[in-house]
Design a protein around this motif. Structure first.
Motif, PDB file in Angstrom:
ATOM      1  N   VAL A   1       0.843  -1.200   0.000  1.00 52.88           N
ATOM      2  CA  VAL A   1       0.000   0.000   0.000  1.00 52.88           C
ATOM      3  C   VAL A   1       0.877   1.249   0.000  1.00 52.88           C
ATOM      4  O   VAL A   1       0.603   2.217  -0.712  1.00 52.88           O
ATOM      5  N   VAL A   2       1.956   1.236   0.787  1.00 52.79           N
ATOM      6  CA  VAL A   2       2.901   2.359   0.797  1.00 52.79           C
ATOM      7  C   VAL A   2       3.472   2.570  -0.603  1.00 52.79           C
ATOM      8  O   VAL A   2       3.573   3.702  -1.095  1.00 52.79           O
TER       9      VAL A   2
ATOM     10  N   ALA B   1       2.157   1.767  -3.498  1.00 55.74           N
ATOM     11  CA  ALA B   1       1.133   2.305  -4.401  1.00 55.74           C
ATOM     12  C   ALA B   1       0.880   3.785  -4.143  1.00 55.74           C
ATOM     13  O   ALA B   1       0.772   4.588  -5.073  1.00 55.74           O
ATOM     14  N   LEU B   2       0.782   4.155  -2.877  1.00 57.00           N
ATOM     15  CA  LEU B   2       0.550   5.563  -2.532  1.00 57.00           C
ATOM     16  C   LEU B   2       1.745   6.440  -2.923  1.00 57.00           C
ATOM     17  O   LEU B   2       1.577   7.540  -3.452  1.00 57.00           O
ATOM     18  N   ALA B   3       2.947   5.943  -2.657  1.00 54.56           N
ATOM     19  CA  ALA B   3       4.152   6.711  -2.990  1.00 54.56           C
ATOM     20  C   ALA B   3       4.282   6.878  -4.501  1.00 54.56           C
ATOM     21  O   ALA B   3       4.689   7.937  -4.991  1.00 54.56           O
ATOM     22  N   GLY B   4       3.925   5.837  -5.252  1.00 53.82           N
ATOM     23  CA  GLY B   4       3.968   5.927  -6.707  1.00 53.82           C
ATOM     24  C   GLY B   4       2.972   6.941  -7.234  1.00 53.82           C
ATOM     25  O   GLY B   4       3.281   7.729  -8.144  1.00 53.82           O
ATOM     26  N   TRP B   5       1.749   6.927  -6.656  1.00 57.06           N
ATOM     27  CA  TRP B   5       0.738   7.922  -7.057  1.00 57.06           C
ATOM     28  C   TRP B   5       1.229   9.338  -6.739  1.00 57.06           C
ATOM     29  O   TRP B   5       1.123  10.234  -7.568  1.00 57.06           O
ATOM     30  N   ARG B   6       1.774   9.520  -5.531  1.00 54.05           N
ATOM     31  CA  ARG B   6       2.239  10.853  -5.143  1.00 54.05           C
ATOM     32  C   ARG B   6       3.363  11.338  -6.053  1.00 54.05           C
ATOM     33  O   ARG B   6       3.376  12.497  -6.485  1.00 54.05           O
TER      34      ARG B   6
ATOM     35  N   GLU C   1       0.030   7.307   7.445  1.00 53.17           N
ATOM     36  CA  GLU C   1      -1.226   7.183   8.182  1.00 53.17           C
ATOM     37  C   GLU C   1      -2.289   6.512   7.306  1.00 53.17           C
ATOM     38  O   GLU C   1      -3.033   5.635   7.768  1.00 53.17           O
ATOM     39  N   ILE C   2      -2.357   6.897   6.039  1.00 53.78           N
ATOM     40  CA  ILE C   2      -3.317   6.294   5.123  1.00 53.78           C
ATOM     41  C   ILE C   2      -2.988   4.817   4.903  1.00 53.78           C
ATOM     42  O   ILE C   2      -3.878   3.965   4.891  1.00 53.78           O
ATOM     43  N   ALA C   3      -1.689   4.517   4.733  1.00 54.63           N
ATOM     44  CA  ALA C   3      -1.288   3.126   4.511  1.00 54.63           C
ATOM     45  C   ALA C   3      -1.629   2.244   5.705  1.00 54.63           C
ATOM     46  O   ALA C   3      -1.946   1.062   5.549  1.00 54.63           O
ATOM     47  N   THR C   4      -1.566   2.818   6.888  1.00 55.15           N
ATOM     48  CA  THR C   4      -1.895   2.063   8.105  1.00 55.15           C
ATOM     49  C   THR C   4      -3.402   1.871   8.238  1.00 55.15           C
ATOM     50  O   THR C   4      -3.890   0.774   8.528  1.00 55.15           O
ATOM     51  N   ALA C   5      -4.161   2.948   8.007  1.00 50.11           N
ATOM     52  CA  ALA C   5      -5.621   2.900   8.182  1.00 50.11           C
ATOM     53  C   ALA C   5      -6.321   2.181   7.028  1.00 50.11           C
ATOM     54  O   ALA C   5      -7.378   1.576   7.222  1.00 50.11           O
TER      55      ALA C   5
ATOM     56  N   VAL D   1      -4.807   2.915  -2.609  1.00 52.09           N
ATOM     57  CA  VAL D   1      -4.905   1.991  -1.478  1.00 52.09           C
ATOM     58  C   VAL D   1      -5.419   0.639  -1.950  1.00 52.09           C
ATOM     59  O   VAL D   1      -4.863  -0.417  -1.610  1.00 52.09           O
ATOM     60  N   GLN D   2      -6.477   0.650  -2.762  1.00 52.76           N
ATOM     61  CA  GLN D   2      -7.039  -0.600  -3.256  1.00 52.76           C
ATOM     62  C   GLN D   2      -6.055  -1.338  -4.157  1.00 52.76           C
ATOM     63  O   GLN D   2      -5.975  -2.572  -4.139  1.00 52.76           O
ATOM     64  N   ALA D   3      -5.283  -0.587  -4.921  1.00 52.69           N
ATOM     65  CA  ALA D   3      -4.279  -1.221  -5.787  1.00 52.69           C
ATOM     66  C   ALA D   3      -3.228  -1.941  -4.949  1.00 52.69           C
ATOM     67  O   ALA D   3      -2.792  -3.052  -5.288  1.00 52.69           O
TER      68      ALA D   3
END
Length: 394
Positions: A219-220, A222-227, A249-253, A284-286
């Motif tokens: 999840v981290v 995917a989020l880091a790639g999007w950012r 925080e998003i990756a955890t929640a 997150v879903q990815a």
């Protein structure tokens, strides 16, 4: 003082500079409000006198100026490119010119090899080595504004003119001391394209996630790639898109809805907008949908052996003494992380146990760790002695 604004002049200058054994290089850029650095000025000097064609400014903002001759010079293997604190300059050349300035020489690294301390500044070296004082009044210039004043131009040019003397004197000392291969090993990292990787798929590796759970790391990632992709597309600093702590925080929640996302304390207001929120939730879903065997994994740090803290402290004392003895900045030999890894792990994969570092300190440090030798304080510093000799004297 000369500023080049026409392609034909740049071509001629670069051809002339290509006949020199080395050129000194610096850049002025702006990056505070953008992802990509905006190259505003390029400074070049070659060995010789101080004529108009021996040190020049190149204006990348000049209309119609083609920088290809400059990139060709940067890629010319017959000319050493000399920088001070090269990393950001090399990053700009690599990303904007598509070339690596090789062979490369960084006088900040060379200064550490010569005992000038850690990350010594250019102005300090100019004063100590070149015996030159630099006027700092133009230090915070907005380099994107035109025209540049004569004072600003002189300040920029000083970054490469004094660098010639610094390079020649430091390099002479290093060659005489037989340490040229030390500098060469350090330059290998600076000219490795991987050092300047900005690909979104690898952006997660720069984030200190403090977890070894593969699913959360997915999840981290995917989020880091999007950012990263968003920051590049919008040309804004990645922190403007989302801070690291909010991302974690998003990756955890792992929110499943906009409502879940809006409840998170660190999520910035912009990230709660419908369009942005949808992109975050999709990332997150990815990450959650990645097959288990394709999730990233970070090796779990090995458990530190008992007594490693005391051994590390002993090795730090030894490092400081050895660095003073050979007149090298301690951190160049080994950062604290390497010392702690050596003390606590059986077979750590660290730079300290490779190349010139192993030769000047690593081998003796291993012997201290194994208890084969001890350290004895004496007026001239710290001396390594065989443990058997110490016992006999007692």
């Amino acid at each position: 003082m000369r500023t080049i604004t026409k392609t034909e002049d740049l071509s001629r200058i670069c051809l002339e500079f290509a006949e020199s054994p080395y050129v000194t290089v610096d850049t002025e850029f702006i990056r505070e409000r953008t992802y990509w650095s905006q190259l505003c000025l390029f400074q070049l000097a070659r060995p010789g006198g101080d004529g108009d064609d021996d040190a020049v400014l190149i204006d990348p903002l000049a209309e119609g100026l083609d920088l290809k001759p400059l990139w060709d010079l940067m890629a010319d293997d017959s000319v050493v490119k000399v920088f001070h604190a090269a990393r950001q300059d090399v990053e700009i050349i690599w990303h904007q010119g598509g070339v690596m300035p090789t062979p490369l020489y960084d006088t900040q690294v060379a200064a550490m090899v010569c005992g000038h301390g850690e990350q010594v500044g250019y102005e300090t070296l100019a004063r100590k080595v070149a015996r030159a004082e630099i006027d700092k009044s133009s230090r915070f210039t907005d380099w994107a504004r035109r025209p540049l004043t004569p004072k600003q131009q002189a300040y920029a040019l000083a970054d490469v003119t004094h660098l010639r003397v610094i390079y020649e004197k430091l390099n002479e000392r290093i060659v005489q001391a037989g340490r040229a291969h030390w500098v060469a090993e350090e330059m290998a990292v600076l000219v490795d394209p991987g050092t300047y990787d900005t690909s979104p798929e690898n952006a997660w590796k720069r984030i200190k996630a403090r977890t070894h759970k593969p699913r959360m790391l997915a999840v981290v990632r995917a989020l880091a790639g999007w950012r990263e992709a968003t920051a590049q597309a919008r040309d804004v600093p990645r922190g403007r898109v989302m801070r690291d702590d909010a991302l974690l925080e998003i990756a955890t929640a792992q929110p499943k809805s906009v409502e879940d996302l809006s409840k998170l304390r660190l999520v910035q207001r912009e990230a709660r907008k419908t369009e942005v929120a949808a992109e975050i939730l999709a990332a997150v879903q990815a990450g959650l949908a990645v097959p288990r065997d394709e999730c990233p994994e970070v090796p779990v740090p090995p458990r530190r052996r008992e007594g490693s803290v005391a051994i590390a402290e002993l090795l730090k004392v030894f490092l400081k003494a050895r660095a003073e003895e050979i007149d090298v900045a301690p951190r160049l030999i080994a950062p604290t992380s390497d010392i702690e890894a050596l003390a606590g792990e059986d077979d750590p994969d660290i730079a300290l146990l490779k190349g010139w570092r192993l030769e000047v300190f690593g081998e003796d440090a291993l012997r201290v760790k194994r208890g084969e030798v001890g350290l004895v304080a004496q007026p001239g510093g710290v001396r390594v002695v065989e443990v058997a000799q110490t016992s006999a004297s007692e």
